[in-house]
Design an enzyme around this catalytic site. Structure first.
Site, short mmCIF file in Angstrom:
data_model
loop_
_atom_site.label_atom_id
_atom_site.label_comp_id
_atom_site.label_asym_id
_atom_site.label_seq_id
_atom_site.Cartn_x
_atom_site.Cartn_y
_atom_site.Cartn_z
N ASP A 156 -8.44 -5.17 6.50
CA ASP A 156 -9.08 -6.04 5.50
C ASP A 156 -9.80 -7.06 6.43
O ASP A 156 -10.88 -7.47 5.82
CB ASP A 156 -8.01 -6.59 4.60
CG ASP A 156 -7.46 -5.49 3.59
OD1 ASP A 156 -8.39 -4.96 3.23
OD2 ASP A 156 -6.17 -5.67 3.23
N HIS A 202 0.94 -1.22 0.04
CA HIS A 202 -0.07 0.11 0.01
C HIS A 202 0.74 1.28 0.17
O HIS A 202 0.28 2.26 -0.20
CB HIS A 202 -1.01 -0.02 1.21
CG HIS A 202 -1.98 -0.97 1.08
ND1 HIS A 202 -2.87 -0.97 0.02
CD2 HIS A 202 -2.30 -2.24 1.64
CE1 HIS A 202 -3.76 -2.03 0.23
NE2 HIS A 202 -3.32 -2.69 1.21
MG MG Z 1 -4.54 -5.76 4.16
#
Ligand code: MG
Ligand code: MG
Ligand code: MG
Ligand code: MG
Ligand code: MG
Ligand code: MG
Lengths: 256, 256, 256, 256, 256, 256
Positions: free
Chosen positions: A177, A47
């Site tokens: 997540d 990310h």
């Molecule tokens: Mg993740």
């Protein structure tokens, strides 16, 4: 340079490790955080905005501060795991390990035969460790850690099987997540009760399997909770978040 | 993109400007700080690790957040002042302006004729301002500010003369170097009484001359004091210091 | 910074969008083209020389000009799609989507659950959009577009199925590869009758499915034709081609 | 690699040289323009955004296309002239040469003793020229050209003296700065009658002195005029201007 | 990280120091050479292709190997000397110190008051040394060395005066430029008898003044001679030369 | 620039090709080695520290020396093979080709239809070759070579099948990984008898198939052996190893 202390030994020491987390594309930042009281530094290439060249540069600088350098690779880019080990990284975090096959492929790039199929060529790792090639080949699998990210319902369902894959040294929980997954995509809340229950379960299963359990936390306060739960490694916030917090604190004082 | 608000107007607004201060060699950092509640962002190429390419990249990103970008140049490198104005910077801080000749040379690179001898070629500045060449030539001298650093005994002695140089828009006080100078090289203490007296004097002279007074502060708390004294612009700490403060705060919470 | 206008709204506006196309490895170039009268800017990391770090840098600069930034990823590197969305890109073009499985995997990296499996971590996107995490999670799937490239016979054969995949927002036609495919590898001619027929068909199917149709054109003149056909987005030439055209025009005048 | 043809021979050939002009910070751009029909390529580090590392990289790429690489240095940074010659540049343009002392200092950094005081260390130049050190030392002063920029009233007043300085190979006229200077800072108009008269005069004096006369032009059309006047070298527009022209031409066709 | 051993102590140890010499623009190269049996590593920014950003990156990597990092600055760019000290360099070599004024200006940028006028801001040096600001201010002048290059007839003529300048820690002889100077520009031969005589004289004068004498050598064999003469520091060849030698040796073996 | 000589012709010339091998992240290094007596230069992005941007930059510089540029891609990253061909590389080495499916996928990214599925977009290759698009499309498959690495037991078992895959131009043997595989993970010894037998076998099978056989060697001496065996191409050591060898040789002489 002295041979690096094994990251396995550090994680088994009983004292939980606190990790800095870096997503800004400049090696001077992890270098700077490595000199603070963090126990290790993770470069986030999933990310974060960090490219390969910058992550490699950061490796030597983090190790120069006597701390292990780790990296989170992009989803499924297991070849990158080998490349970062070659550069001298001490650990790799692989996101979205949702099947046994994912875990096996990740392990195959992390460990030399016969455990895995990591290819030979650790130029940076030799330079940073000071080991001779033959020594590094014999000890290499024990010099780095592989963390499989558990962050979906699928992964939770097979967590014991993932933990049983040879070459997988531990799990790393991604609470955001996980919250999305557990809520069926309706909520992003890493502090939800469902996430809490899941991470307690995952931690227990990792400990039962004799492997490491690590997790991301957004703040120092949350990290303290997770340390108390018994995680071997807890990452804290991110370089961006720390810089913004520092700025906001200073601005508040300036405008008081 | 709208024509940028004049930095002169901002500094004359009556509300003191708080500036971020960046020495790390990556444009994403000033970009990030420009989105916080700072009024402007200074890139330090005197003591910082920032190179020309990174400072130019930062310029567009800072301006994209609607804040003026400024730079501190290395000692005596006045040609760099012009280059940064060409790239679209809104202000330049020149260290160690200790003689009238220093001030005149600095001004000559900051302002187009007849005030100075700035050479024509503002490619980045045209792009960022949206002005046509003719307009930019007419307005250019008013679109940026030149700060002469006062940080030695020599400079204090001729502060009125420096302030009187056409093209010098203000002074910027360097308390650390000033403390070294005023103590005859025996002490580095930006909070000494001698420094305090000197900065009050310098501020008063700048205000008397109708020019700007700016100053560096190491912390937000000190910035609040300096704002209260009436400085037009106060810079706070540095990107490195803010990041370290954020890290130490988070680590303290994590280990609580 | 204002929240960015939705790229979906822009593409649905009825006025076809003209896109610049960049393959040179320097963010200043897309920044410069974003200030010209293009409606959006595409960074090509499939055939261009642009690396990840440069594409990320370009994102903020393109958005600073108020234009959406898009990227073409390398064949099959769907993890990169997520990384560019995290960095703040507004659209991703995936080449060689030749099977339903390709389309599904692409969509899974483009959209958060329950549509896809995009992982949470939009640091750059939060910074550029100014949205809070919760807001971005709710709106994220609608803030960016996914274009599946149709450039083989296989893709044409299943175009309706590709268009029906949830999370695929439209198709992007690659006329050169299509000409190679349709000629059985004997010809590279993006202006062939076979290509013309195929692109008319693909456009019609996209419109029937209520999704976007986009296409690459080598020249402004060809772009005008494609706009008249009704494509929602047409890219024009490339930075290299535009620079060469500008150079040749100037040299012709100089030698006249 | 063949020994490079002497830039002196090229400029004395009777056929005026047309130069590309680059200010964008990426070596691929001058490399690309070197493959177009320009006779040489200038990297502008006075008003452009190009840093030292990028200019050095560009040198090898321009020479690879068989064209001489040149650079414009920042005002007064004569040490950079030597560094660029070391890297393999074939010519240096020094802005704002307004005094005999300026011209002498510039020449001293451009030529080995006894003409000047250039220090020994031409690593890149040896690699690119294929010459042995002894050969390069003997021929070095003739392998590159030094252009003193004439762009102020002061420079015009002493133009014969500047041209007489040993080691100065020619003048390079800056019409924009000249227009500002000749108008007393009231006008920026490189096409003014005063500029026209001045450049005709300067050209005549250079020819009388048996030295080169070069000049900047903003467009190909203007370059044609200047070529007809008899300048040895004329630079045309800039990479930014050519790219914008190419973009505007393509967009006009696309919207026709 | 331990406080660095003083470079002064190392040079006074009686064991001559051998220095690697780097001109290639990548920090991994000095990092690699620092792990070989060199005693220190010099980055050459006068004749090398290294830019500021790369030299700063190299500093931390060289120091990580426990070796002092040094830099040669461009002619007359004394402000760079301060910038490199701030970044953590342990020594600076200034070329072409031909007058007392040159030596004084160089020293003024190398040493804090009252010896010189070095400005305060050693961010990288604090990080690398682990010292607190107050400590670094007190000890800073003794933590780094300033080498004035003696490489012209003018310099030889005033060598005792140069050596007497407070803040000048030693001389560094440039044999190639010296050979050019002593031959009146007719010869470039660092092994000439005139050079030999001059360097013996310079070495003797430095020793008489109680200051350091250092020198460049093109090969290991020559370095052995110079070490025997009693120089405190001898640099050997360059990264380019070592790489070429390694390549030629391997190719010779391969084609045997 | 002349059209490049075909690398196929070079490899079929009867004279074995010696390749330099580069893993350091700076294009100046392969550029430098390309000017030595190597026949081609390989950039290693599997085990080396080189990123995409640097490898692309190196391509033009290697080709400028009239040598073919090659690259080793990371395991399984076949999309990168196309990207490097687009940039102008003349050959690609793919590691760990262990199944027919691996070989087919590699070939599909290396060759245009109908042999493979390489997508159209050779911008750098057109620039470096000077070919027109139509010409390049017709000749492209013959302008570059694809080497499948044989370095496991699985690969040896199906070597004839790998060699028979259309679009695979040859094999490249990795002795270190082969030694690990053949010893069942107990030994890393590229000079073992088992490796020797395997490489003789592989060479014979490649010759029988009329395809190229290439191999890595750690030293010039070993390269001489492999050349005598009849390999078409032998790579030698690495930039790091050559630089270290050069340094150790010089230091030995200096301390003699
Ligand atoms: Mg993740
Ligand atoms: Mg100061
Ligand atoms: Mg295509
Ligand atoms: Mg000018
Ligand atoms: Mg010298
Ligand atoms: Mg291998």
């Amino acid at each position: 340079m002295l041979p690096r202390a094994s990251i396995h030994d550090r994680l088994r020491s009983g004292s939980p490790a606190l990790a800095a987390w870096c997503g800004l594309p400049e090696a001077a930042i992890p270098a700077l955080l490595a000199r603070e009281a963090f126990d290790m530094v993770v470069i986030d290439t999933q990310h974060g905005a960090v490219d390969f060249a910058t992550a490699v540069r950061a490796t030597a600088l983090i190790e120069a501060a006597g701390k292990p350098a780790m990296v989170r690779i992009p989803v499924g880019d297991f070849a990158a795991a080998s490349r970062y080990l070659d550069a001298g990284m001490s650990g790799v975090i692989a996101p979205m390990i949702n099947t046994i096959e994912d875990a096996r492929r990740f392990a195959s790039f992390m460990k030399f035969p016969p455990v895995g199929e990591r290819s030979w060529g650790p130029h940076g790792a030799l330079a940073l460790s000071g080991l001779q090639p033959g020594d590094y080949f014999q000890k290499g699998n024990g010099l780095s850690v592989s963390f499989a990210m558990v962050e979906t319902r699928e992964a939770l369902d097979i967590i014991d099987d993932i933990l049983a894959v040879p070459g997988i040294d531990g799990i790393f929980i991604g609470p955001s997540d996980l919250s999305i997954a557990l809520s069926g995509g309706t909520d992003m809340n890493p502090a939800s009760a469902m996430v809490e229950e899941a991470l307690d379960h995952a931690l227990a299963r990792a400990r039962a399997a004799g492997k490491f359990a690590a997790i991301y936390s957004a703040t120092g306060e949350r990290a303290a909770d997770l340390v108390r739960k018994g995680f071997h490694m807890v990452s804290i916030a991110s370089d961006t978040a720390l810089l913004r917090a520092g700025a906001q604190m200073a601005l508040k004082a300036a405008r008081a």
